[in-house]
Write an enzyme that holds these catalytic residues in place. Structure first.
Site, PDB file in Angstrom:
ATOM      1  N   LYS A 247       0.787  -1.080  -0.135  1.00  0.00           N
ATOM      2  CA  LYS A 247       0.054   0.109  -0.097  1.00  0.00           C
ATOM      3  C   LYS A 247       0.927   1.457   0.099  1.00  0.00           C
ATOM      4  O   LYS A 247       0.783   1.995  -0.970  1.00  0.00           O
ATOM      5  CB  LYS A 247      -0.915   0.020   1.052  1.00  0.00           C
ATOM      6  CG  LYS A 247      -1.838   1.387   1.323  1.00  0.00           C
ATOM      7  CD  LYS A 247      -2.557   0.991   2.814  1.00  0.00           C
ATOM      8  CE  LYS A 247      -2.124   0.951   4.057  1.00  0.00           C
ATOM      9  NZ  LYS A 247      -1.150   2.027   4.486  1.00  0.00           N
ATOM     10  N   THR A 248       1.730   1.306   0.853  1.00  0.00           N
ATOM     11  CA  THR A 248       2.688   2.435   1.111  1.00  0.00           C
ATOM     12  C   THR A 248       3.427   2.747  -0.278  1.00  0.00           C
ATOM     13  O   THR A 248       3.657   3.763  -0.662  1.00  0.00           O
ATOM     14  CB  THR A 248       3.297   2.507   2.245  1.00  0.00           C
ATOM     15  OG1 THR A 248       2.521   2.367   3.350  1.00  0.00           O
ATOM     16  CG2 THR A 248       4.123   3.761   2.474  1.00  0.00           C
TER      17      THR A 248
ATOM     18  N   ARG B  30      -0.415 -10.233  10.248  1.00  0.00           N
ATOM     19  CA  ARG B  30       0.923  -9.648  10.749  1.00  0.00           C
ATOM     20  C   ARG B  30       1.760 -10.726  10.505  1.00  0.00           C
ATOM     21  O   ARG B  30       3.204 -10.582  10.525  1.00  0.00           O
ATOM     22  CB  ARG B  30       1.034  -9.043  12.171  1.00  0.00           C
ATOM     23  CG  ARG B  30      -0.050  -8.005  12.765  1.00  0.00           C
ATOM     24  CD  ARG B  30       0.081  -6.860  11.708  1.00  0.00           C
ATOM     25  NE  ARG B  30      -1.194  -6.997  10.665  1.00  0.00           N
ATOM     26  CZ  ARG B  30      -1.183  -6.251   9.732  1.00  0.00           C
ATOM     27  NH1 ARG B  30      -0.329  -5.504   9.424  1.00  0.00           N
ATOM     28  NH2 ARG B  30      -1.969  -6.555   8.628  1.00  0.00           N
TER      29      ARG B  30
ATOM     30  N   GLN C  85      -9.361  -4.191   7.487  1.00  0.00           N
ATOM     31  CA  GLN C  85      -8.470  -3.769   8.686  1.00  0.00           C
ATOM     32  C   GLN C  85      -9.141  -2.612   9.305  1.00  0.00           C
ATOM     33  O   GLN C  85      -8.239  -1.926  10.021  1.00  0.00           O
ATOM     34  CB  GLN C  85      -7.221  -3.404   8.116  1.00  0.00           C
ATOM     35  CG  GLN C  85      -6.600  -4.643   7.431  1.00  0.00           C
ATOM     36  CD  GLN C  85      -5.117  -4.614   7.013  1.00  0.00           C
ATOM     37  OE1 GLN C  85      -4.165  -4.390   7.909  1.00  0.00           O
ATOM     38  NE2 GLN C  85      -4.908  -4.264   5.498  1.00  0.00           N
TER      39      GLN C  85
ATOM     40  N   ASP D  38      -4.248   8.151   2.770  1.00  0.00           N
ATOM     41  CA  ASP D  38      -4.200   6.944   3.318  1.00  0.00           C
ATOM     42  C   ASP D  38      -4.763   6.291   4.408  1.00  0.00           C
ATOM     43  O   ASP D  38      -5.346   7.185   5.157  1.00  0.00           O
ATOM     44  CB  ASP D  38      -2.493   6.704   3.815  1.00  0.00           C
ATOM     45  CG  ASP D  38      -1.997   5.765   4.283  1.00  0.00           C
ATOM     46  OD1 ASP D  38      -2.387   4.604   3.531  1.00  0.00           O
ATOM     47  OD2 ASP D  38      -0.968   5.592   4.999  1.00  0.00           O
ATOM     48  N   GLU D  39      -5.113   4.989   4.346  1.00  0.00           N
ATOM     49  CA  GLU D  39      -5.856   4.651   5.412  1.00  0.00           C
ATOM     50  C   GLU D  39      -7.392   4.885   5.488  1.00  0.00           C
ATOM     51  O   GLU D  39      -7.665   5.453   6.576  1.00  0.00           O
ATOM     52  CB  GLU D  39      -5.225   4.607   6.664  1.00  0.00           C
ATOM     53  CG  GLU D  39      -3.796   3.990   6.834  1.00  0.00           C
ATOM     54  CD  GLU D  39      -4.014   2.498   7.023  1.00  0.00           C
ATOM     55  OE1 GLU D  39      -4.807   1.799   6.707  1.00  0.00           O
ATOM     56  OE2 GLU D  39      -2.478   1.962   7.257  1.00  0.00           O
TER      57      GLU D  39
END
Length: 618
Positions: free
Chosen positions: A32-33, A565, A246, A215-216
Site C-alpha cells: 500500500k505505502t 501480521r 482492516q 492513506d488508510e
C-alpha cells in the site's frame, strides 16, 4: 522508468491513474505505502507542482516514511510538498485562518491531559456528583460529537445526564476559546467550520490542493471525511487507499463506511484491487480469509502470494493463563535458539491487562522484552512540565499550563515568574528581554535555569528506576532528549505544534527484544512469528460483541489484522480458565478458532502432554 520499477501490474495501474477519483482496495501486505508513494513521485514526474499535492495519513511515522520514499525515488529533496497527518493539516489551516473564528494565531493545542484537567475544573464548578459525572466519559462523548460534526443539540435533553453533558460541552468550548486553545478534535472540526462558512477560503485551498491522496481511508471519521471531500469537491482528483477488512478503530469514532461508500460519492471512480500479498505464507492468508469472509459489510477481495504454502497454523489449548504463557515462552526460546531474532517475534493480546502474566514469564526466563504502547515520551511528567512553561510563554491565556506551573513552583515562586509573563502586561524584568528571539532549545535551557527545575526533580524523585538509575537522573535525561528535539526548530510556535501532533508515537528503543502488544497496536507491522494469546469468547471477540453485529464484525476484522501480521508462523492460544480483572472464570474457545479451515490447522492440547515439535527455520 524508475518510478515503475518493482511494481506489479495492479500497482502500476493505480500509480498511473492520475485524473479523477480513484479507490485502491489494498489488502494486508500488498504494498500500500509503496503504491501511494510511487503515485506521488509519478505526479511530480508529470509536471505537477509539489504545492498542488496534498497527502494525508494518520501517524507521523507513516508520513515521514512516505516523505523519505518519495525523495529516494526522485533522488532529490522536494520542498512545498505536504505529506502529513490529518491533525498537522488541520493545524496548518488554523495557523493561517483561525482569526476568522475569533481566535488568535498564537493558539495552543491541548492534549488529552490538558483537556482532562480542564474538564475536572468545569465539573467541579458545575457542582456535579463525582461518582456519576467523570471527566473521562464526558470527554469521550465530546470527542464523538466533534468527530461527527454535531453539536450539543444532538444530545437531546430528555434526561438530567444529557442536559448536564450539553451544558458541559458548551462551557468546555467557551473555556477553550477564552484560553486561546483548541483540542485535537478541533483541529479537524474548526477547519471544516471555516470552509463551510467562508467559501472564498475553501476556494483558495481547492485551487492549491489539486491532487489529494488519503492513506488508510477506512480509518477516517466523519469530520476527516468531510474535510477531505470539501477540498476535493472542485477538481475531484482524490486518491483513496485502504482496506475495509482492516478497519479496527470504531472506538476512535472512525467510520469504515466512508471507504465502502466511496463509489456512491464518486460514481465515476476507478477501482483497483491490490490482492498480491508480499508478506505471509499462503496458509496464513487462506486461514485469515476464511475468517474475514464471514463479515457482511466488506468489499470482496482474495489475497494470494507467490510465497510458499508454509507451515500449518497452530491452535493451542492450555489449562490456564500461566500454562499459556509458559508455552509461549518455551516456543519463543526454541525459535530464538534456532536463529530467529527476538525482535522478529510478537505476542499479541486483546487487552493490555493480559500482558502481566506474559511479562512475568519473560522476567522468570530472563528474556528481554518491550511492551509497545507503555509509558510514552510526551506523556512523561517532566516533559509535560517543561512544555507547560513554553506554552505559557507563547500564550499567556493558557490556563491549563498556568495551573501546571503553579503546581510545580508554588504561589511564591509563581509570582516571580508571572512578573515576566503577566497576562495583564505587568512589569518585565531583564530575563524576559533576554529570552526574546531565543530558539526553542535556548528557551528550554533558560527556563530550566530560572526555575531550577533540575533541582526540583532531584528533590522529588529520589528512588531508583528498574534499570538501576536514579529516577531524577532518568527524568533529566528525558529533558535533554527534548532539548535535542527542540534544536531542530527555529521558532517556538512550530516546535510546540509538532510536539502536540506527535501524539506520543516516539519509540527510541531499537534493541532486539521480544515484542508484547495489543492487536490494535500491531496494525501496520509484520513479524516472522506471531502468537495471539487469549483467543476466547468474551475476550476475542470482546464481550460487547455479544450484543452487536457491528461490534462482532469489528472484532473479526481485529482478528484478521492480528493473523495477517505473521510472515511464517502463527499460533492462536486459548485457556480453559483464565484469571483476569481480579477473578478466575471458565472460558470457551473463540468462535474465530472454530471458523479456521481444519486442513490448515494443527490443534494441540497442553493438557494431553503436548511435546514441542522442532522447528526448522528457512
Amino acid at each position: 522508468m524508475k518510478i515503475f520499477d518493482g511494481l506489479n501490474d495492479k500497482q502500476i495501474e493505480a500509480v498511473k491513474a492520475i485524473d479523477g477519483p480513484v479507490l485502491i482496495l489494498a489488502g494486508a501486505g500488498s504494498g500500500k505505502t509503496k503504491t501511494l508513494t510511487h503515485r506521488i513521485a509519478h505526479l511530480l514526474s508529470q509536471g505537477v507542482s509539489p504545492e498542488n499535492i496534498l497527502a494525508v495519513t494518520f501517524t507521523n511515522k507513516a508520513a515521514e516514511e512516505m516523505k523519505t520514499r518519495v525523495q529516494k525515488l526522485l533522488g532529490l529533496n522536494i520542498t512545498n510538498l505536504f505529506i502529513g497527518t490529518f491533525h498537522s493539516l488541520g493545524a496548518k489551516i488554523l495557523r493561517e485562518e483561525i482569526e476568522c473564528l475569533g481566535y488568535k494565531k498564537t493558539f495552543v493545542i491541548y492534549d488529552e491531559d490538558d483537556s482532562f484537567s480542564l474538564a475536572k475544573d468545569i465539573l467541579s464548578e458545575m457542582n456535579l456528583s463525582r461518582d456519576r459525572f467523570k471527566p473521562g466519559p464526558f470527554l469521550n462523548l465530546i470527542s464523538k460529537i466533534k468527530s461527527e460534526l454535531a453539536d450539543s443539540g444532538s444530545l437531546g435533553a430528555d434526561d438530567f445526564y444529557k442536559k448536564q453533558l450539553a451544558s458541559f460541552y458548551n462551557i468546555y468550548n467557551r473555556r477553550l476559546k477564552s484560553a486561546n486553545a483548541v483540542d485535537f478534535d478541533d483541529l479537524i472540526m474548526l477547519p471544516v467550520k471555516i470552509y463551510e462558512s467562508r467559501p472564498e477560503i475553501l476556494k483558495k485551498y481547492q485551487e492549491q490542493y489539486k491532487y489529494i491522496l488519503v492513506d488508510e481511508y477506512q480509518d477516517t471519521n466523519r469530520a476527516q471525511y468531510v474535510l477531505i471531500n470539501l477540498l476535493a469537491r472542485k477538481n475531484k482528483n482524490i486518491f483513496a487507499i485502504g482496506d475495509p477488512d482492516q478497519a479496527i478503530y470504531g472506538w476512535r469514532h472512525a467510520d469504515f463506511r466512508n471507504i465502502l461508500n466511496f463509489e456512491k460519492d464518486y460514481p465515476e471512480a476507478k477501482v483497483v484491487k491490490l490482492e498480491q500479498n508480499y508478506r505471509s505464507s499462503q496458509n496464513i492468508l487462506s486461514a485469515a480469509h476464511e475468517i474475514i469472509s464471514k463479515n457482511v459489510e466488506r468489499k470482496e477481495k482474495t489475497l494470494w502470494t507467490e510465497n510458499p504454502a508454509g507451515a500449518m497454523l497452530e491452535v493451542i489449548e492450555a489449562n490456564n493463563e500461566r500454562a499459556e504463557a509458559e508455552f509461549i515462552l518455551e516456543k519463543i526460546l526454541d525459535l530464538n535458539k534456532t536463529g530467529m531474532n527476538l525482535d522478529k517475534i510478537v505476542v499479541m493480546y486483546r487487552t493490555n491487562a493480559q500482558s502481566r502474566v506474559i511479562e512475568e514469564a519473560c522476567l522468570y526466563a530472563n528474556l528481554p522484552y518491550r511492551v509497545v504502547g507503555a509509558v510514552k515520551f510526551y506523556q512523561r511528567k517532566e516533559i509535560k512540565d517543561v512544555l507547560a512553561y513554553l506554552r505559557f510563554i507563547q500564550n499567556q491565556d493558557d490556563e491549563i499550563s498556568l495551573k501546571r506551573i503553579t503546581g510545580i513552583l508554588g504561589k511564591r515562586l509563581l509570582q516571580s515568574f508571572m512578573a515576566d509573563f503577566s497576562a495583564k502586561g505587568g512589569p518585565a524584568s531583564g530575563w524576559k528581554k533576554q529570552t526574546e528571539g531565543l530558539s526553542p532549545k535556548e528557551l528550554i535551557k533558560s527556563v530550566i535555569k530560572k526555575t531550577n527545575y533540575y533541582g526540583y526533580l532531584e528533590k522529588k524523585f529520589t528512588d531508583f528506576s528498574p534499570d538501576g538509575e536514579l529516577e531524577s537522573e532518568s527524568r533529566i535525561k528525558n529533558i535533554k532528549e527534548l532539548i535535542g528535539l527542540a534544536s531542530m526548530h527555529d521558532n517556538l510556535s512550530g516546535f510546540l505544534t509538532e510536539v502536540a501532533l506527535m501524539q506520543q508515537e516516539r519509540d527510541t528503543d531499537n534493541s532486539k527484544k521480544l515484542n508484547l502488544m495489543t492487536i490494535h497496536s500491531a496494525k501496520g507491522l509484520e513479524f516472522d512469528a506471531v502468537f495471539i494469546a487469549g483467543a476466547e469468547e468474551n475476550l476475542m471477540p470482546h464481550s460487547r460483541a455479544a450484543y452487536s453485529l457491528e461490534e462482532l464484525e469489528e472484532e473479526r476484522r481485529l482478528c484478521y489484522v492480528g493473523m495477517t501480521r505473521a510472515k511464517k508462523y502463527l499460533w492462536l492460544l486459548f485457556a480453559k480458565q483464565r484469571f483476569l480483572w481480579g477473578e478466575r472464570k471458565e472460558t470457551i474457545p473463540s468462535r474465530f478458532i472454530m471458523e479456521l479451515p481444519q486442513h490448515l490447522v494443527n490443534f494441540r492440547s497442553l493438557a494431553d502432554g503436548y511435546n514441542l515439535p522442532e522447528i526448522e527455520l528457512e
